[in-house]
Design an enzyme around this catalytic site. Structure first.
Site, PDB file in Angstrom:
ATOM      1  N   ARG A   1       1.518  11.948  -9.192  1.00 34.04           N
ATOM      2  CA  ARG A   1       1.996  10.917  -9.542  1.00 34.04           C
ATOM      3  C   ARG A   1       3.114   9.941  -9.663  1.00 34.04           C
ATOM      4  O   ARG A   1       4.400   9.595  -9.317  1.00 34.04           O
ATOM      5  CB  ARG A   1       0.991   9.518  -9.731  1.00 34.04           C
ATOM      6  CG  ARG A   1      -0.110   9.038  -8.985  1.00 34.04           C
ATOM      7  CD  ARG A   1      -1.218   8.087  -9.549  1.00 34.04           C
ATOM      8  NE  ARG A   1      -2.126   8.044  -9.595  1.00 34.04           N
ATOM      9  CZ  ARG A   1      -3.051   7.815  -8.565  1.00 34.04           C
ATOM     10  NH1 ARG A   1      -2.345   7.527  -8.015  1.00 34.04           N
ATOM     11  NH2 ARG A   1      -4.536   7.797  -8.553  1.00 34.04           N
TER      12      ARG A   1
ATOM     13  N   PHE B   1      -0.868  16.787   3.229  1.00 35.61           N
ATOM     14  CA  PHE B   1      -1.211  16.022   2.349  1.00 35.61           C
ATOM     15  C   PHE B   1      -0.290  15.032   1.784  1.00 35.61           C
ATOM     16  O   PHE B   1       0.590  15.816   1.056  1.00 35.61           O
ATOM     17  CB  PHE B   1      -1.795  16.822   1.367  1.00 35.61           C
ATOM     18  CG  PHE B   1      -3.229  15.994   0.109  1.00 35.61           C
ATOM     19  CD1 PHE B   1      -4.733  14.585   1.091  1.00 35.61           C
ATOM     20  CD2 PHE B   1      -3.294  15.538  -1.192  1.00 35.61           C
ATOM     21  CE1 PHE B   1      -5.260  14.367  -0.586  1.00 35.61           C
ATOM     22  CE2 PHE B   1      -3.621  14.674  -1.476  1.00 35.61           C
ATOM     23  CZ  PHE B   1      -4.241  13.784  -1.133  1.00 35.61           C
TER      24      PHE B   1
ATOM     25  N   GLU C   1       1.068  -1.126  -0.183  1.00 33.28           N
ATOM     26  CA  GLU C   1      -0.082   0.432   0.246  1.00 33.28           C
ATOM     27  C   GLU C   1       0.832   1.036   0.236  1.00 33.28           C
ATOM     28  O   GLU C   1       1.960   1.276   0.648  1.00 33.28           O
ATOM     29  CB  GLU C   1      -1.267  -0.200   1.225  1.00 33.28           C
ATOM     30  CG  GLU C   1      -1.466   1.080   1.986  1.00 33.28           C
ATOM     31  CD  GLU C   1      -2.652   1.307   0.154  1.00 33.28           C
ATOM     32  OE1 GLU C   1      -2.265   1.506  -0.633  1.00 33.28           O
ATOM     33  OE2 GLU C   1      -3.761   1.335   0.955  1.00 33.28           O
ATOM     34  N   ASP C   2       0.518   2.547  -0.699  1.00 29.85           N
ATOM     35  CA  ASP C   2       1.382   3.804  -0.553  1.00 29.85           C
ATOM     36  C   ASP C   2       1.175   4.517   0.734  1.00 29.85           C
ATOM     37  O   ASP C   2       2.486   4.718   1.255  1.00 29.85           O
ATOM     38  CB  ASP C   2       0.590   4.651  -1.825  1.00 29.85           C
ATOM     39  CG  ASP C   2      -0.988   5.018  -1.509  1.00 29.85           C
ATOM     40  OD1 ASP C   2      -1.366   4.037  -0.723  1.00 29.85           O
ATOM     41  OD2 ASP C   2      -1.351   5.293  -2.426  1.00 29.85           O
TER      42      ASP C   2
ATOM     43  N   ASP D   1      -3.823   5.814   5.983  1.00 28.25           N
ATOM     44  CA  ASP D   1      -3.987   7.913   6.899  1.00 28.25           C
ATOM     45  C   ASP D   1      -4.777   6.941   7.446  1.00 28.25           C
ATOM     46  O   ASP D   1      -5.034   6.113   8.416  1.00 28.25           O
ATOM     47  CB  ASP D   1      -4.650   7.517   4.753  1.00 28.25           C
ATOM     48  CG  ASP D   1      -5.203   9.156   6.123  1.00 28.25           C
ATOM     49  OD1 ASP D   1      -5.274  10.033   6.491  1.00 28.25           O
ATOM     50  OD2 ASP D   1      -5.720   9.994   5.177  1.00 28.25           O
TER      51      ASP D   1
HETATM   52  P1  IMP Z   1      -7.616   5.321   3.972  1.00 27.09           P
HETATM   53  O1  IMP Z   1      -8.560   4.473   4.000  1.00 27.09           O
HETATM   54  O2  IMP Z   1      -7.586   6.805   5.238  1.00 27.09           O
HETATM   55  O3  IMP Z   1      -5.993   4.986   5.201  1.00 27.09           O
HETATM   56  O4  IMP Z   1      -6.645   5.964   2.628  1.00 27.09           O
HETATM   57  C1  IMP Z   1      -6.276   5.226   2.445  1.00 27.09           C
HETATM   58  C2  IMP Z   1      -6.149   5.758   1.005  1.00 27.09           C
HETATM   59  O5  IMP Z   1      -6.261   7.198   0.717  1.00 27.09           O
HETATM   60  C3  IMP Z   1      -4.576   5.563   0.420  1.00 27.09           C
HETATM   61  O6  IMP Z   1      -4.814   4.516  -0.094  1.00 27.09           O
HETATM   62  C4  IMP Z   1      -4.163   6.382  -0.318  1.00 27.09           C
HETATM   63  O7  IMP Z   1      -4.709   6.471  -1.903  1.00 27.09           O
HETATM   64  C5  IMP Z   1      -5.280   7.885  -0.082  1.00 27.09           C
HETATM   65  N1  IMP Z   1      -5.178   9.071   1.286  1.00 27.09           N
HETATM   66  C6  IMP Z   1      -4.162   8.781   2.132  1.00 27.09           C
HETATM   67  N2  IMP Z   1      -3.984   9.884   2.403  1.00 27.09           N
HETATM   68  C7  IMP Z   1      -3.572  10.601   1.874  1.00 27.09           C
HETATM   69  C8  IMP Z   1      -2.437  11.245   1.054  1.00 27.09           C
HETATM   70  O8  IMP Z   1      -2.170  12.036   2.224  1.00 27.09           O
HETATM   71  N3  IMP Z   1      -2.282  11.775  -0.207  1.00 27.09           N
HETATM   72  C9  IMP Z   1      -2.999  11.371  -1.126  1.00 27.09           C
HETATM   73  N4  IMP Z   1      -3.882  10.120  -1.038  1.00 27.09           N
HETATM   74  C10 IMP Z   1      -4.047   9.764   0.138  1.00 27.09           C
HETATM   75 MG    MG Z   2      -3.969   3.690  -2.179  1.00 26.60          MG
END
Ligand code: IMP
Ligand code: MG
Length: 174
Positions: free
Chosen positions: A165, A152, A99-100, A103
């Site tokens: 990207r 962000f 995973e990237d 969050d």
């Molecule tokens: P989560 O479900 O809130 O943990 O978010 C997961 C997904 O939201 C990640 O795989 C990212 O694709 C996107 N995401 C969360 N934070 C960021 C950020 O700071 N920049 C860009 N994408 C984000």
């Molecule tokens: Mg993602």
């Protein structure tokens, strides 16, 4: 008035390279003698996955799934849409999710729960970045690249409205 946000480098390419070498060494050690399936979450993990697998001297396989929680803008919608794209059966396999950014944790939680229901031999998580300040559900990250501040993040595969990207560094938008 043009208020296009500007990316500022947080982790440059040398630091990313060194971190990927560390991650690959940890992963290789743990998966010696196994043939794991690496499951990348699209689109954000594509660059990380491409660089990581090149450093992994293991008989691995690569899969990608689509599972986005962001509608656009810079706030998580909190909703996780359905998963698309897992082509091969993972029953009995050693699965490593790539995973990237973790969050709120909702996306990863959803995928890990989904994969566990398919009865793999093991499921672990490798995340390029972790933003612990916004966590809504606990997620154990087995292999972590960088911890990032509550800002962000873009670059190295990670987008803002599909842009940035292609930046080779991990950046914050300001
Ligand atoms: P989560 O479900 O809130 O943990 O978010 C997961 C997904 O939201 C990640 O795989 C990212 O694709 C996107 N995401 C969360 N934070 C960021 C950020 O700071 N920049 C860009 N994408 C984000
Ligand atoms: Mg993602």
């Amino acid at each position: 008035m043009n208020s296009q946000p500007e990316p500022r480098i947080l982790f440059g390419r040398e630091e990313i390279e060194a971190t990927l070498k560390r991650l690959a060494a940890e992963i290789r050690q743990d998966y010696l003698g196994k043939s794991p399936v690496l499951v990348g979450i699209l689109k954000g993990s594509f660059m990380f996955m491409a660089d990581l697998v090149r450093l992994l001297d293991l008989p691995l396989e690569v899969e990608f799934v689509r599972l986005s929680s962001y509608g656009g803008g810079t706030e998580s919608s909190g909703k996780v849409r359905e998963l698309q794209g897992l082509a091969s059966p993972i029953k009995g396999r050693d699965v490593l999710v790539v995973e990237d950014i973790v969050d709120t944790g909702l996306t990863t939680r959803f995928l890990l729960d989904y994969l566990r229901r398919k009865k793999p031999a093991s499921v672990k998580l490798c995340a390029l970045t972790n933003k612990p300040s916004r966590r809504q559900t606990p997620v154990a990250i087995d292999y972590l690249g960088f911890t990032v501040p509550d800002k962000f993040i873009v670059g190295y595969g990670i987008d803002w409205n599909e842009k940035f990207r292609n930046l080779p560094d991990i950046c914050v938008l300001e």
